[in-house]
Design a protein around this motif. Sequence first.
Motif, mmCIF file in Angstrom:
data_model
loop_
_atom_site.group_PDB
_atom_site.id
_atom_site.type_symbol
_atom_site.label_atom_id
_atom_site.label_comp_id
_atom_site.label_asym_id
_atom_site.label_seq_id
_atom_site.Cartn_x
_atom_site.Cartn_y
_atom_site.Cartn_z
ATOM 1 N N GLU A 1 -14.189 7.277 7.264
ATOM 2 C CA GLU A 1 -14.075 8.124 8.427
ATOM 3 C C GLU A 1 -12.677 8.274 8.998
ATOM 4 O OE1 GLU A 1 -17.294 7.556 11.408
ATOM 5 O OE2 GLU A 1 -18.052 6.082 10.173
ATOM 6 N N ALA A 2 -11.717 7.666 7.852
ATOM 7 C CA ALA A 2 -10.204 8.284 8.498
ATOM 8 C C ALA A 2 -9.597 7.520 9.429
ATOM 9 C CB ALA A 2 -9.937 9.784 8.436
ATOM 10 N N HIS A 3 -10.127 6.082 9.529
ATOM 11 C CA HIS A 3 -9.461 5.271 10.725
ATOM 12 C C HIS A 3 -8.618 4.198 9.988
ATOM 13 C CE1 HIS A 3 -11.898 7.522 13.683
ATOM 14 N NE2 HIS A 3 -12.978 6.979 13.231
ATOM 15 N N ARG A 4 -9.031 3.726 8.921
ATOM 16 C CA ARG A 4 -8.540 2.368 8.320
ATOM 17 C C ARG A 4 -7.023 2.300 8.299
ATOM 18 N NH1 ARG A 4 -11.216 -2.204 8.479
ATOM 19 N NH2 ARG A 4 -10.504 -3.568 6.834
ATOM 20 N N ARG A 5 -6.226 3.125 8.148
ATOM 21 C CA ARG A 5 -4.995 3.108 7.888
ATOM 22 C C ARG A 5 -4.274 2.504 9.275
ATOM 23 N NH1 ARG A 5 -1.327 6.427 9.889
ATOM 24 N NH2 ARG A 5 0.738 6.094 9.686
ATOM 25 N N GLN A 6 -4.785 3.306 10.230
ATOM 26 C CA GLN A 6 -4.211 3.127 11.511
ATOM 27 C C GLN A 6 -4.629 1.618 12.030
ATOM 28 O OE1 GLN A 6 -6.515 4.835 15.279
ATOM 29 N NE2 GLN A 6 -4.703 6.348 15.387
ATOM 30 N N ASP A 7 -5.890 1.304 11.631
ATOM 31 C CA ASP A 7 -6.494 -0.081 12.097
ATOM 32 C C ASP A 7 -5.766 -1.062 11.617
ATOM 33 O OD1 ASP A 7 -8.481 1.153 13.518
ATOM 34 O OD2 ASP A 7 -9.783 0.921 11.970
ATOM 35 N N LEU A 8 -5.384 -1.032 10.150
ATOM 36 C CA LEU A 8 -4.598 -2.023 9.577
ATOM 37 C C LEU A 8 -3.068 -2.282 10.064
ATOM 38 C CD1 LEU A 8 -5.804 -1.539 5.877
ATOM 39 C CD2 LEU A 8 -6.375 -3.301 7.147
ATOM 40 N N ILE A 9 -2.604 -1.109 10.416
ATOM 41 C CA ILE A 9 -1.275 -0.968 10.999
ATOM 42 C C ILE A 9 -1.326 -1.823 12.419
ATOM 43 C CG2 ILE A 9 0.656 0.272 12.234
ATOM 44 C CD1 ILE A 9 0.009 2.303 10.023
ATOM 45 N N ARG A 10 -2.331 -1.636 12.990
ATOM 46 C CA ARG A 10 -2.538 -2.324 14.427
ATOM 47 C C ARG A 10 -2.439 -3.776 14.227
ATOM 48 N NH1 ARG A 10 -6.387 0.664 15.954
ATOM 49 N NH2 ARG A 10 -8.087 -0.853 15.847
ATOM 50 N N TYR A 11 -3.179 -4.148 13.246
ATOM 51 C CA TYR A 11 -3.404 -5.637 12.781
ATOM 52 C C TYR A 11 -2.173 -6.271 11.982
ATOM 53 C CZ TYR A 11 -7.968 -5.958 14.599
ATOM 54 O OH TYR A 11 -9.272 -6.320 15.356
ATOM 55 N N LYS A 12 -1.398 -5.210 11.710
ATOM 56 C CA LYS A 12 -0.156 -5.651 11.117
ATOM 57 C C LYS A 12 -0.497 -6.078 9.489
ATOM 58 C CE LYS A 12 2.872 -6.976 15.058
ATOM 59 N NZ LYS A 12 1.807 -6.326 16.079
ATOM 60 N N LYS A 13 -1.350 -5.490 9.186
ATOM 61 C CA LYS A 13 -1.845 -5.755 7.843
ATOM 62 C C LYS A 13 -1.551 -4.646 6.683
ATOM 63 C CE LYS A 13 -5.154 -9.437 8.593
ATOM 64 N NZ LYS A 13 -6.653 -9.723 8.612
ATOM 65 N N PHE A 14 -0.804 -3.602 7.244
ATOM 66 C CA PHE A 14 -1.007 -2.506 6.204
ATOM 67 C C PHE A 14 0.252 -2.693 5.325
ATOM 68 C CE2 PHE A 14 0.224 2.037 4.971
ATOM 69 C CZ PHE A 14 -0.984 2.166 4.398
ATOM 70 N N THR A 15 1.444 -2.932 5.963
ATOM 71 C CA THR A 15 2.654 -3.143 5.167
ATOM 72 C C THR A 15 2.677 -4.779 5.102
ATOM 73 O OG1 THR A 15 3.890 -2.924 7.034
ATOM 74 C CG2 THR A 15 3.717 -1.109 5.809
ATOM 75 N N GLY A 16 3.810 -5.297 4.471
ATOM 76 C CA GLY A 16 4.116 -6.599 4.354
ATOM 77 C C GLY A 16 3.136 -7.026 3.108
ATOM 78 N N GLY A 17 3.069 -8.574 3.050
ATOM 79 C CA GLY A 17 2.085 -9.039 2.033
ATOM 80 C C GLY A 17 0.963 -9.869 2.511
ATOM 81 N N ASN A 18 0.885 -10.003 3.827
ATOM 82 C CA ASN A 18 -0.172 -10.911 4.420
ATOM 83 C C ASN A 18 -1.660 -10.569 4.166
ATOM 84 O OD1 ASN A 18 -0.359 -8.942 6.308
ATOM 85 N ND2 ASN A 18 0.286 -10.242 7.986
ATOM 86 N N TYR A 19 -1.758 -9.055 3.801
ATOM 87 C CA TYR A 19 -3.276 -8.659 3.283
ATOM 88 C C TYR A 19 -2.813 -7.588 2.211
ATOM 89 C CZ TYR A 19 -7.438 -6.131 3.080
ATOM 90 O OH TYR A 19 -8.619 -5.678 2.810
ATOM 91 N N ASN A 20 -3.443 -7.966 0.842
ATOM 92 C CA ASN A 20 -2.776 -7.182 -0.406
ATOM 93 C C ASN A 20 -4.468 -6.852 -0.868
ATOM 94 O OD1 ASN A 20 -0.217 -7.478 0.017
ATOM 95 N ND2 ASN A 20 -0.113 -9.234 -1.757
ATOM 96 N N TRP A 21 -4.660 -5.446 -1.034
ATOM 97 C CA TRP A 21 -5.899 -5.162 -1.460
ATOM 98 C C TRP A 21 -5.447 -4.474 -2.931
ATOM 99 C CZ3 TRP A 21 -3.654 -2.845 2.907
ATOM 100 C CH2 TRP A 21 -3.184 -1.612 2.595
ATOM 101 N N VAL A 22 -6.562 -4.150 -3.732
ATOM 102 C CA VAL A 22 -6.325 -3.965 -4.985
ATOM 103 C C VAL A 22 -5.610 -2.668 -5.129
ATOM 104 C CG1 VAL A 22 -8.305 -5.090 -6.170
ATOM 105 C CG2 VAL A 22 -8.607 -2.708 -5.372
ATOM 106 N N TRP A 23 -4.677 -2.170 -6.002
ATOM 107 C CA TRP A 23 -3.939 -1.144 -6.109
ATOM 108 C C TRP A 23 -2.837 -0.962 -5.052
ATOM 109 C CZ3 TRP A 23 -3.025 -0.010 -10.761
ATOM 110 C CH2 TRP A 23 -4.046 -0.224 -11.755
#
Lengths: 942, 510
Positions: free
Chosen positions: B452-474
């Motif tokens: 529903e086009a929310h996920r990137r914003q959520d992950l950034i707020r959780y500090k999981k989008f960049t960096g290496g503490n949460y890596n999803w496939v690809w």
Amino acid sequence: TVTEQSTSIPLPGVNVVIKNTTTGTATDFDGNYQIEAKKGDVILFSYVGYQPMEIIYSGQKTLNIQLKEDAAQLDEIVVIGYGSTTKKDATGSVESITSEDFTRGNIVTPENLLSGRVAGVSINTSGSPGSGSEIRIRGGSSINASNNPLIIIDGLPIDNNGVNGSNGILATINPNDIDSFSVLKDASATAIYGSRASNGVIIIVTKKGKATFSATYDAQYSFGELTDRIGVFSGDEFRQLIASQPVNGSSLNESLLGTASTDWQDEIFRNTVSSQHNISMQGSLFKAIPTRFSFGTTNQEGALLTSNFERRNLGLALNPSFFDSHLKINLNANLAFEDNRFGDTGQIGAALGYDPTQPVYDPSSPFGGYYQHRNGSLLSNGTTNPVASLLQRNNYGDANRSYGNLNFEYKFHFIPELKAVLNLGYDETESKTIDYTSTLVATNDPVKGNSSFGTQKRTNKSFDGYLNYSKEFGDVRTELMTGYSYQKFTNNGGNTGNRRDPASFPSTFADPDVVLIGFFGRANISLLDKYLLTVTYRRDGTSRFSEKNRWGNFPAAALAWNISDEDFLKDSNTISNLKLRVGYGITGQQDISGNNDIFLNRYRGGDQNSQYQFGNAVIESLIASEINPDLKWEETSTIEFGVDYGLFDKVTGSLNFFQKNSTDLLFTASVADGTNFSNSIIQNIGELQIQGVEFSVNTDIVKKEDLNINFNFNATFLKREIKELALGQDVRTGGIAGGTGNNIQILREGEAPNSFSVFKQLYDTSGNPIEGAYVDLNGDDIINDNDRYLKENPNADVILGFQSNINYKNLDLSFNLRANIGNYAYNNVNSSRAQYERILDNSVLANIPTSILNTNFQRTSDVIISDIYLEDASFLKMDNITLGYTFNNVSKTLKSIRLWGGIQNVFTITNYSGLDPEVFGGIDNLIYPRPRTVLAGANFKF
Amino acid sequence: CTADLDITPNDDQTTLSEDLFTNETAYKQVLAGIYANLALTGTDGAGSSNLKNIDAGTSQFGRVLLYVQSLSADEMIWSYENDPGTREIQRNLWTAQNPLLLGMFSRAHLSIALANNFLRETTDAKLDARNVSTTVRNEMPAYRAEARLMRAMSYYYMMDIFGKANFSTEDDALNSQPPAYDRAQLFEFVESELKAIDTDLIASRQNQYGRADKSVAYMILAKMYLNAEVYINESRYTDCVSYCEKIINGGYSLATNYLHNFMADNNTNSATNEVIFPIVSDGLTTQNYGPTTVMINGSVGSIEVNGTEVGVSAGGWGGALRVRKQLANLFNSSFANDTRNTIISSGRSIEITDISDKDSGYILQKYSNATSTGTFGVDQTFVDTDFPLFRLADVYLMYAEAHLRGGGGSLTTAVGYINALRTRANNSNTITSGELTLDFILDERGRELHWEAHRRQDLIRYKKFTGGNYNWVWKGNGSNGISLPAHFNVYPIPTASMAANPNLTQNTGY
């Protein structure tokens, strides 16, 4: 009576004057004249194209004169804008091609009469029947605006846009009605057409009525066959491939294979039979009006199943003169009926890719008895049977065109030096298109196939008039011309949409009118017949720009020096003619199709599929349209140096050096987001430079009673370079197949337009390409768009044309050759298809080109931008060779019969791996193939 | 007759602005044009575009929003990587040349231009001059407020996605080079603007379907406050909670069935109680290659060929969309009967080792062109399903998160909201207040709001989008995911947009 010396045919319209008086007359249609003269008067007979003759009157009652054709080509009449001149007096770069010089062969549309004949002119015609051509003079001087030359038929400038259902603007014109072409190339010649002349001008003159009776009948039959196919796997090879070749690591499902062996390209292509018949009659109607009437039919079968072109032409030319030739009227009226059945060229690709192990027909198929990939009565995903797709669809276009003009030329009775010319032109094309598919067409959609009907109408009305004053003052000859021109174009039409689909709506369209108005003038001054000066000026207005920008001024000047008339060369046996020319001028460009009203503040409502909804009720949303009120002319300035030479009275030709600079390019470029109603609008930004050299030579190697051999050779060297782009920014262009929105070309400052932008392929030690591995050109350890480099461009550096005519007694042989050197083509057929993953076409199997064996690539997306698909497409082609024999004086009425035979598309020599190196825009994505055609014809003269 | 050079449009779809407003219905139609820019790409069918240098289909607002927010994150894979830009987005390799980013930037700014134009054309002076009737003038404050709302929404998305925007209002001239606003400036403008229009906006759930009301403004504010630490490095969770409450008090309730929100009749079924703002789509009258058309056709499986179940052609788009492993893992065995779990895994591996292999990886069937009553949309490609840009479930989750992050409100209420979502999803595993953690909320957001086009914003707020503490496939182009540099938290400014406005500068790191 005044007659023509070699044929004894009477010459009408010969000026007969008593020297140093104003007493004069002209011959009538039978060459007769009457004049009162005293003994000792000098009577001067003059007629353009003939050597003038002076006779001292000695009192005889009748004085019969034979005028001799002026052998020197220098006095050949050259049609220029709003008038004509002689080759000797021409100051600009103008080439004239008359009917005896026309390119021969399978000529269906008029532009092919010029193929390979004129330096600087390239003509690229597709293989589809009756197809239009891409005509370029000196490569084209624009990037986003039109690169088409202005084409003028007997004074009527025609619209460069065709209608739906027609093959193009020239496809409706009968080549048999054409008498000559004049190609205006440099600005000093073209500037008289001002705003429309930047890409050169082609003036077509049609055949006129004559006083004496003659008639011709031409018949031509042609048999075409495609000589080449794109290599794909045969049925057996394909079965083997499926059994042995894994795709993306998993082996393929052999149960999808069939047991047939079908060559789908053979199934969709065919050998063709075509014919042309032309009748023309010339003579004097009511013994007073020189008239020409012509009727022609053309029927051309296309190599692709179902495609067909038919045309019928009626032409009438009336050319009477009144008041001792003071008033000449030329009426030229034409009707053309063009009937097309278009074969869907998309099926060429479908045939390449269709599973070769499946049959064409399948009696159990619910889809009209054609084999389809299916699961019971449900169609599987994937390509549909190309034979069915062609045969189950009738896409028909019917265009009726009427065009012509009425021309009045009045030489004032009391001031014979002054001439007024009025020209009224009209061109209207109305077309109907029907697109109908069988209801048994392969689809799972509840809507079965298509049934739509469309209409379109284009009109073009032109009015121009000018005054021409020419007089000699001692050693100075002057010719002054001034005039006005008005032209208006309209275009509208509609389409029913698919009448079987309740979700499809009828639609209409109407382009904004285009109105062009010009005021123009020209002065020609010649001193001692040696020093020539031409100055032209045109002021043009266009409806395409806002009031403050709509007028543009287009001046030009040229100087020429007939050096060979100077005393030190006059008696030279080597140099029979030498003329130096220099010219400079500015021309314009305003042809921005689709943006005719972009300067206006407009809103556009959504069509019936593009509405919005408020409260679950449909509301037609209105969206402000992009706007640029500041748009103005694109300007091209051309400077040219030219030499016209003649050697030993046998060799003639010219050498031109030119440079064109187009500035304020009409170019679609970014605007700051949020400040307009698009992110990019057409603006005046950028500069394009074209530098070129043109060389031509015509030689009569042998000119004897029984044997004539001549050849014509021309060479063009062209370099186009973008000097400036909007905001200095690259623009990606050249969309390719294989994914949505991929581009292979780029516009970049300092480079040729449409240079290819590709990745540099890496190869392993044994020289095989490594899939998806490219040179990291910027060394940042990431392969992305920044690593693409520029390599070559689609335009030839050198274009050569060679033509020869040999006549021995009654036998004639002619052929022509064309070569392009340095043009590159991107093989989009291989780049988008020759990968193993393409074997899987959704849930079914698909064939791929055998060129896969050279690369063994798996995935299209990894390799599609690789430079491995960019190839040198230089070529040498023999377009045609024709052999004829003429029987003279067969009977009292039948003057001659010429029987001839020939071959079109004789051979092509090239290293290019695709089907044909001559592609449009440098991207080879399955062009309609050009067949080799064997021709036979007969020509009867009465 | 040089007067003939003065031409006017001949086409019945085109009108000169001087003629347009003589008809008073034009005001509402021009307002509809601003909304339509979220659904349509042009005026002449789904393939037409009023933006250039980008494929019409891929410059649709909702679609590019889905690409930048969902495709770039841990929930979605697009199989056809030869569609330019998609490869770089889903493998996090994007550059400033990416055409989809140009589509996002230009499309959102076109909304700004259209809104500015509407505001220019509806000033009191102009309405006076045109003698506009009282009926229309009475509606004008709401119309103008909605135009400003749509403009603020565009600036909000630009702030979130690019961290910058060309800033222009109705006072700026066409074809100018406007100043570039950074996140702080945009935050301030959007916040003050949304508050300023509150009195003129129509009350929650009182406007026509398809038009925005007060709750849409509250929703944007709530989202800005929730992410304020990312945008302006300030904690605004209290404001977030209070705006969530305002929305919830606006009379919304959850749709009776989770899937109603994603069906062809979501403009009439129980989803109308839940959806706060939709992007309209209609198989007949509002055809587009928007997010619902893409997701319904795209989620049809290459093996399953199950398009007819969701009201499109059997093969759909041949397996264009699949699910990344991380999303599939959110629905472990305890979610087998949760209606939010629409994953189809039978005969498929969870792993996608080769993105072009459409038979690998799971697919899902969240969106559908079928109606809640079992019938289907009118067209087999263009769906009737509206895209729920904002909906109540998101507000519940935001409330709970803002509460946990110190925004006040009530823990019991927060747990109640989460359990309401679970109950609605036929999931009996309700949670206790002890189980309500931030990590739980991120996962629950994935389960409730994926695609529903929310996920990137959520992950950034959780500090999981960049960096290496949460890596999803690809992620970062590694098949098991690798770390991303911090500058990937905003996208680069598209090259073309930057070149056309020298006031725009490239984001750090690009």
